[in-house]
Design a protein around this motif. Structure first.
Motif, PDB file in Angstrom:
ATOM      1  N   GLN A 235     -41.200   7.462  14.582  1.00 41.58           N
ATOM      2  CA  GLN A 235     -39.763   7.091  14.069  1.00 41.58           C
ATOM      3  C   GLN A 235     -38.685   8.280  14.588  1.00 41.58           C
ATOM      4  OE1 GLN A 235     -39.553   5.896  10.237  1.00 41.58           O
ATOM      5  NE2 GLN A 235     -40.700   3.781  10.320  1.00 41.58           N
ATOM      6  N   ALA A 236     -39.221   9.398  13.981  1.00 37.76           N
ATOM      7  CA  ALA A 236     -38.488  10.560  14.171  1.00 37.76           C
ATOM      8  C   ALA A 236     -38.213  10.786  16.029  1.00 37.76           C
ATOM      9  CB  ALA A 236     -38.722  11.925  13.884  1.00 37.76           C
ATOM     10  N   ARG A 237     -39.130  10.810  16.604  1.00 34.91           N
ATOM     11  CA  ARG A 237     -39.011  11.022  18.043  1.00 34.91           C
ATOM     12  C   ARG A 237     -38.065  10.059  18.669  1.00 34.91           C
ATOM     13  NH1 ARG A 237     -44.983  11.679  17.750  1.00 34.91           N
ATOM     14  NH2 ARG A 237     -45.533  13.732  18.116  1.00 34.91           N
ATOM     15  N   ALA A 238     -38.250   8.700  18.258  1.00 27.86           N
ATOM     16  CA  ALA A 238     -37.414   7.390  18.701  1.00 27.86           C
ATOM     17  C   ALA A 238     -36.056   8.019  18.590  1.00 27.86           C
ATOM     18  CB  ALA A 238     -37.893   6.163  18.182  1.00 27.86           C
ATOM     19  N   ALA A 239     -35.808   8.332  17.101  1.00 21.43           N
ATOM     20  CA  ALA A 239     -34.328   8.756  16.757  1.00 21.43           C
ATOM     21  C   ALA A 239     -33.898  10.156  17.455  1.00 21.43           C
ATOM     22  CB  ALA A 239     -34.424   9.216  15.214  1.00 21.43           C
ATOM     23  N   LEU A 240     -34.684  11.014  17.604  1.00 23.96           N
ATOM     24  CA  LEU A 240     -34.172  12.024  18.609  1.00 23.96           C
ATOM     25  C   LEU A 240     -33.809  11.911  19.893  1.00 23.96           C
ATOM     26  CD1 LEU A 240     -36.109  15.071  16.986  1.00 23.96           C
ATOM     27  CD2 LEU A 240     -33.768  14.722  16.583  1.00 23.96           C
ATOM     28  N   ARG A 241     -34.759  11.008  20.470  1.00 27.09           N
ATOM     29  CA  ARG A 241     -34.447  10.495  22.144  1.00 27.09           C
ATOM     30  C   ARG A 241     -33.296   9.788  22.009  1.00 27.09           C
ATOM     31  NH1 ARG A 241     -38.252  11.706  25.420  1.00 27.09           N
ATOM     32  NH2 ARG A 241     -37.558  10.424  26.850  1.00 27.09           N
ATOM     33  N   ALA A 242     -32.895   8.839  21.085  1.00 25.50           N
ATOM     34  CA  ALA A 242     -31.508   8.117  21.112  1.00 25.50           C
ATOM     35  C   ALA A 242     -30.555   8.978  21.177  1.00 25.50           C
ATOM     36  CB  ALA A 242     -31.619   7.243  20.091  1.00 25.50           C
ATOM     37  N   LEU A 243     -30.786  10.135  20.208  1.00 22.99           N
ATOM     38  CA  LEU A 243     -29.586  11.174  20.068  1.00 22.99           C
ATOM     39  C   LEU A 243     -29.413  11.848  21.632  1.00 22.99           C
ATOM     40  CD1 LEU A 243     -27.575  12.596  18.544  1.00 22.99           C
ATOM     41  CD2 LEU A 243     -29.297  14.350  17.689  1.00 22.99           C
ATOM     42  N   ASP A 244     -30.483  12.377  22.033  1.00 25.56           N
ATOM     43  CA  ASP A 244     -30.681  12.764  23.465  1.00 25.56           C
ATOM     44  C   ASP A 244     -30.000  12.315  24.395  1.00 25.56           C
ATOM     45  OD1 ASP A 244     -31.943  15.181  22.269  1.00 25.56           O
ATOM     46  OD2 ASP A 244     -33.799  14.572  22.834  1.00 25.56           O
ATOM     47  N   ASP A 245     -30.136  10.661  24.377  1.00 20.42           N
ATOM     48  CA  ASP A 245     -29.727  10.053  25.311  1.00 20.42           C
ATOM     49  C   ASP A 245     -28.180   9.708  25.161  1.00 20.42           C
ATOM     50  OD1 ASP A 245     -32.047   9.652  26.494  1.00 20.42           O
ATOM     51  OD2 ASP A 245     -32.550   7.493  25.747  1.00 20.42           O
ATOM     52  N   ALA A 246     -27.645   9.863  24.003  1.00 20.44           N
ATOM     53  CA  ALA A 246     -26.119   9.657  23.638  1.00 20.44           C
ATOM     54  C   ALA A 246     -25.419  10.948  24.254  1.00 20.44           C
ATOM     55  CB  ALA A 246     -26.127   9.351  22.008  1.00 20.44           C
ATOM     56  N   LEU A 247     -26.094  12.088  23.770  1.00 20.88           N
ATOM     57  CA  LEU A 247     -25.507  13.525  24.226  1.00 20.88           C
ATOM     58  C   LEU A 247     -25.646  13.364  25.664  1.00 20.88           C
ATOM     59  CD1 LEU A 247     -27.118  15.810  21.666  1.00 20.88           C
ATOM     60  CD2 LEU A 247     -24.784  14.872  21.748  1.00 20.88           C
ATOM     61  N   ALA A 248     -26.756  13.094  26.271  1.00 14.04           N
ATOM     62  CA  ALA A 248     -26.900  13.349  27.852  1.00 14.04           C
ATOM     63  C   ALA A 248     -25.666  12.200  28.514  1.00 14.04           C
ATOM     64  CB  ALA A 248     -28.165  12.743  28.380  1.00 14.04           C
ATOM     65  N   GLY A 249     -25.534  10.954  27.975  1.00 13.22           N
ATOM     66  CA  GLY A 249     -24.603   9.950  28.465  1.00 13.22           C
ATOM     67  C   GLY A 249     -23.100  10.591  28.385  1.00 13.22           C
ATOM     68  N   VAL A 250     -22.850  11.418  27.298  1.00 13.82           N
ATOM     69  CA  VAL A 250     -21.272  11.964  27.277  1.00 13.82           C
ATOM     70  C   VAL A 250     -21.205  12.916  28.407  1.00 13.82           C
ATOM     71  CG1 VAL A 250     -19.707  13.141  25.914  1.00 13.82           C
ATOM     72  CG2 VAL A 250     -21.109  11.033  24.934  1.00 13.82           C
ATOM     73  N   ARG A 251     -22.217  13.867  28.450  1.00 11.90           N
ATOM     74  CA  ARG A 251     -22.207  14.895  29.262  1.00 11.90           C
ATOM     75  C   ARG A 251     -22.290  14.249  30.972  1.00 11.90           C
ATOM     76  NH1 ARG A 251     -26.163  17.429  25.818  1.00 11.90           N
ATOM     77  NH2 ARG A 251     -27.865  16.742  27.514  1.00 11.90           N
TER      78      ARG A 251
END
Length: 312
Positions: A68-84
Motif C-alpha cells: 500500500q505504501a509503495r502504491a501511495a508513494l508512486r501516486a505521489l511521485d506521479d502527481a509531482l512529476a505531472g506538475v513538473r
C-alpha cells in the motif's frame, strides 16, 4: 503521516532484505535505518519485520503495508512529476520488466534512441522470465507473452505470439521428417522448462482434422529460455518449439524449416505491453509506452508470417 524518513527506511529495507543494504542505498548507518523503522512501528502500533541475525523478513502486516505504501508513494511521485513535466520535457526513472529474449532482441535496441530524444529520462530495465506483480514490485511497464488476466492493468497489444516447431534442413535430412505427432518420439527434441518449473507443452493434432492435444516433448535437453537454443537447432541438434518472431530470420534465410506445420494447433496468445491503471499517467511513462509501441510496429520479425500461415 509525518514520518516519511521512517517510511523510506522501511521500504528500502523491505526491498533490500536487510538494514545494512538499505543503509547503503540511503547513505545512512544501519543503526539509523533500524531506529527509523522502530519509530515507524511504534507510530503504527504493529511489528513490520521479524528480525534475525543477518536478515529481516516482512510480517504479514508489513507485507500488506509495503504494497500500500509503495502504491501511495508512486501516486505521489506521479502527481509531482505531472506538475513538473506539464511545463517541461519528461524526466525521471521508468522501470520496465520484460522477458529475457524479447528484451534483448526488441527492447534494448530501442533504448539508445529513446534516451537521446529525452535526455532527462532514466530507464531501469529488468530482464526476467518469471511472473511478476507489476504493482507490488513497483514496475511502471511490463512486457510479457501470454494472456493478461489482471484487470487492474492497462494492456496494449504488441503482436500475436504464434508458436511453431522448427529444425534445420541438415537435421531432417539425417533423421527424416516427422509426418505425425507420434513420430516425435524417435527424434531429438529440445524442451523449455521455465524457472517456475513449468514445462512448455506442444499443442499438436494426432492427425489432420483431429482435436489438438497437449504433448510434453520427449526431450533429453531442457532449457529455461525458448530463444536461447536456436543456435543448437541451426547446428542440427534437434527440434524446438519457438515463437515465430524469434525464428523469423532463420526461416526466411532457409536455415530452419517448420516441422509438422499442418498439425500444430494455432495459438491465441499475444505479446502485450501493460502498465497499472492510474487516473493520471505520468508523462515519463506515457512517452516510453508510446515510443516502444511505435518501435515494435516497425520490427518485421514481430509481424512476418510464412506463406500460407493461418492465424489461430
Amino acid at each position: 503521516m509525518r514520518n516519511l524518513q521512517g517510511l523510506t527506511s522501511f521500504l528500502e529495507a523491505a526491498s533490500a532484505g536487510s538494514f545494512t543494504a538499505a543503509a547503503a542505498r540511503l547513505d545512512l548507518s544501519p543503526a539509523a535505518v533500524s531506529k527509523n523503522v522502530m519509530k515507524l512501528e511504534a507510530e503504527l502500533g504493529v511489528r513490520l519485520f521479524n528480525r534475525h541475525t543477518r536478515r529481516i523478513h516482512l510480517t504479514p502486516e508489513g507485507q500488506a503495508f509495503a504494497e500500500q505504501a509503495r502504491a501511495a508513494l508512486r501516486a505521489l511521485d506521479d502527481a509531482l512529476a505531472g506538475v513538473r513535466e506539464s511545463q517541461a520535457e519528461p524526466s525521471g526513472r521508468v522501470r520496465i520488466s520484460v522477458g529475457v529474449s524479447f528484451g534483448r532482441l526488441h527492447v534494448m535496441p530501442a533504448l539508445p534512441g529513446l534516451l537521446a530524444r529525452f535526455p532527462r529520462l532514466e530507464i531501469e530495465l529488468t530482464l526476467d522470465n518469471r511472473n511478476i506483480d507489476l504493482v507490488a514490485e513497483g514496475y511502471d511497464i511490463g512486457i510479457r507473452g501470454g494472456r493478461v488476466r489482471d484487470s487492474s492493468l492497462v494492456s496494449r497489444r504488441v503482436c500475436a505470439l504464434p508458436l511453431l516447431l522448427v529444425a534445420s534442413p541438415d537435421y531432417l535430412a539425417r533423421r527424416g521428417t516427422p509426418r505425425a505427432a507420434a513420430d516425435l518420439a524417435a527424434h531429438d527434441c529440445i524442451g523449455v522448462r521455465f524457472a517456475s518449473g513449468q514445462a512448455a507443452s506442444w499443442k499438436l493434432r494426432p492427425a489432420p482434422g483431429e482435436p489438438a492435444q497437449e504433448w510434453l516433448p520427449p526431450a533429453r535437453l531442457w532449457v529455461s529460455d525458448p530463444e536461447a537454443p536456436l543456435g543448437l537447432v541451426r547446428a542440427g541438434a534437434g527440434i524446438l518449439q519457438v515463437g515465430l518472431h524469434h525464428a523469423a530470420a532463420d526461416l526466411q534465410a532457409g536455415r530452419l524449416v517448420p516441422v509438422l506445420p499442418g498439425l500444430l494447433a494455432p495459438d491465441t496468445r499475444e505479446i502485450h505491453l501493460h502498465y497499472p491503471h492510474r487516473q493520471f499517467l505520468s508523462p515519463r511513462v506515457r512517452v516510453v509506452v508510446d515510443e516502444l509501441l511505435a518501435h515494435f510496429a516497425t520490427i518485421e520479425a514481430l509481424h512476418w508470417r510464412p506463406a500460407g500461415w493461418a492465424e489461430g
